[in-house]
Enzyme design. Sequence first.
Site, PDB file in Angstrom:
ATOM      1  N   GLY A   1      51.219  10.284  54.828  1.00 37.27           N
ATOM      2  CA  GLY A   1      49.939  10.959  55.008  1.00 37.27           C
ATOM      3  C   GLY A   1      48.925  10.436  54.011  1.00 37.27           C
ATOM      4  O   GLY A   1      49.294   9.972  52.921  1.00 37.27           O
TER       5      GLY A   1
ATOM      6  N   CYS B   1      53.075  11.719  46.415  1.00 35.98           N
ATOM      7  CA  CYS B   1      51.693  11.466  46.828  1.00 35.98           C
ATOM      8  C   CYS B   1      51.333  10.038  46.458  1.00 35.98           C
ATOM      9  O   CYS B   1      51.639   9.594  45.350  1.00 35.98           O
ATOM     10  CB  CYS B   1      50.782  12.458  46.106  1.00 35.98           C
ATOM     11  SG  CYS B   1      49.032  12.242  46.488  1.00 35.98           S
ATOM     12  N   LEU B   2      50.673   9.328  47.381  1.00 33.75           N
ATOM     13  CA  LEU B   2      50.286   7.942  47.103  1.00 33.75           C
ATOM     14  C   LEU B   2      49.326   7.843  45.919  1.00 33.75           C
ATOM     15  O   LEU B   2      49.207   6.777  45.311  1.00 33.75           O
ATOM     16  CB  LEU B   2      49.659   7.299  48.349  1.00 33.75           C
ATOM     17  CG  LEU B   2      50.617   7.090  49.532  1.00 33.75           C
ATOM     18  CD1 LEU B   2      49.866   6.505  50.725  1.00 33.75           C
ATOM     19  CD2 LEU B   2      51.787   6.205  49.156  1.00 33.75           C
TER      20      LEU B   2
ATOM     21  N   GLN C   1      41.329  10.047  49.092  1.00 33.72           N
ATOM     22  CA  GLN C   1      42.226   9.155  48.355  1.00 33.72           C
ATOM     23  C   GLN C   1      41.788   7.690  48.424  1.00 33.72           C
ATOM     24  O   GLN C   1      42.263   6.875  47.640  1.00 33.72           O
ATOM     25  CB  GLN C   1      43.668   9.281  48.879  1.00 33.72           C
ATOM     26  CG  GLN C   1      44.299  10.637  48.586  1.00 33.72           C
ATOM     27  CD  GLN C   1      45.706  10.688  49.129  1.00 33.72           C
ATOM     28  OE1 GLN C   1      45.923  11.034  50.281  1.00 33.72           O
ATOM     29  NE2 GLN C   1      46.669  10.304  48.303  1.00 33.72           N
TER      30      GLN C   1
ATOM     31  N   HIS D   1      44.277  18.195  49.741  1.00 34.21           N
ATOM     32  CA  HIS D   1      43.455  17.088  49.216  1.00 34.21           C
ATOM     33  C   HIS D   1      41.975  17.284  49.544  1.00 34.21           C
ATOM     34  O   HIS D   1      41.108  16.963  48.736  1.00 34.21           O
ATOM     35  CB  HIS D   1      43.898  15.750  49.826  1.00 34.21           C
ATOM     36  CG  HIS D   1      44.974  15.036  49.067  1.00 34.21           C
ATOM     37  ND1 HIS D   1      44.834  14.635  47.753  1.00 34.21           N
ATOM     38  CD2 HIS D   1      46.208  14.612  49.452  1.00 34.21           C
ATOM     39  CE1 HIS D   1      45.937  14.000  47.366  1.00 34.21           C
ATOM     40  NE2 HIS D   1      46.797  13.982  48.370  1.00 34.21           N
TER      41      HIS D   1
ATOM     42  N   HIS E   1      49.871  19.557  52.338  1.00 32.84           N
ATOM     43  CA  HIS E   1      49.567  18.623  51.248  1.00 32.84           C
ATOM     44  C   HIS E   1      48.227  17.928  51.485  1.00 32.84           C
ATOM     45  O   HIS E   1      47.387  17.834  50.574  1.00 32.84           O
ATOM     46  CB  HIS E   1      50.711  17.600  51.147  1.00 32.84           C
ATOM     47  CG  HIS E   1      50.511  16.546  50.104  1.00 32.84           C
ATOM     48  ND1 HIS E   1      51.282  16.456  48.970  1.00 32.84           N
ATOM     49  CD2 HIS E   1      49.633  15.510  50.040  1.00 32.84           C
ATOM     50  CE1 HIS E   1      50.872  15.424  48.240  1.00 32.84           C
ATOM     51  NE2 HIS E   1      49.877  14.827  48.868  1.00 32.84           N
ATOM     52  N   GLU E   2      48.013  17.454  52.722  1.00 29.94           N
ATOM     53  CA  GLU E   2      46.799  16.675  53.009  1.00 29.94           C
ATOM     54  C   GLU E   2      45.562  17.575  53.080  1.00 29.94           C
ATOM     55  O   GLU E   2      44.489  17.189  52.615  1.00 29.94           O
ATOM     56  CB  GLU E   2      46.960  15.868  54.301  1.00 29.94           C
ATOM     57  CG  GLU E   2      48.124  14.865  54.293  1.00 29.94           C
ATOM     58  CD  GLU E   2      48.119  13.896  53.120  1.00 29.94           C
ATOM     59  OE1 GLU E   2      47.036  13.589  52.575  1.00 29.94           O
ATOM     60  OE2 GLU E   2      49.212  13.448  52.724  1.00 29.94           O
TER      61      GLU E   2
HETATM   62 NI    NI Z   1      48.716  13.193  48.470  1.00 30.12          NI
END
Ligand code: NI
Length: 152
Positions: free
Chosen positions: A46, A90-91, A51, A136, A132-133
Amino acid sequence: MALRNIRINDDPILRMVSRPVETVDRRTQILIEDMFETMYDAGGVGLAAVQVGVLKRVIVIDTGEEGEKLVLINPEILKTDGVQTGEEGCLSFPGKAGIVTRPDIVTVKAMDEKGNWYTKTGKDLLARAFCHEIDHLNGDLYIDKVQKWVER
Ligand code: NI
């Protein structure tokens, strides 16, 4: 398509609130294509636009399951049920993972890349990814919800 630069760690943009998309135009579609390419390149499931430095309420998700390659524009959580506790990463925080508790079933409403509204119910990993997304988009990060860090 192009790879975009993933914002990481204490980059202040990650704490900012993203704005709703007013019109799903070609520019939005290019953003979405780039986000998928960037997410796949980085090995994530995701990615939120913030991000890659774009403060728009746009998310891409691909859990690897059938029917779970998704675009979510201006998403809203309609309903949650149950509880799951498991590992999350998380990236934007490379090399880290932690245990986070999330709802087990999550129903969202969002627009797709053509601007059409849909609803989708996710379980397990997809439910976790929705939460999670969408966090963000509100500047909320999983690192603040970790109950226990996991060695990677
Ligand atoms: Ni993330």
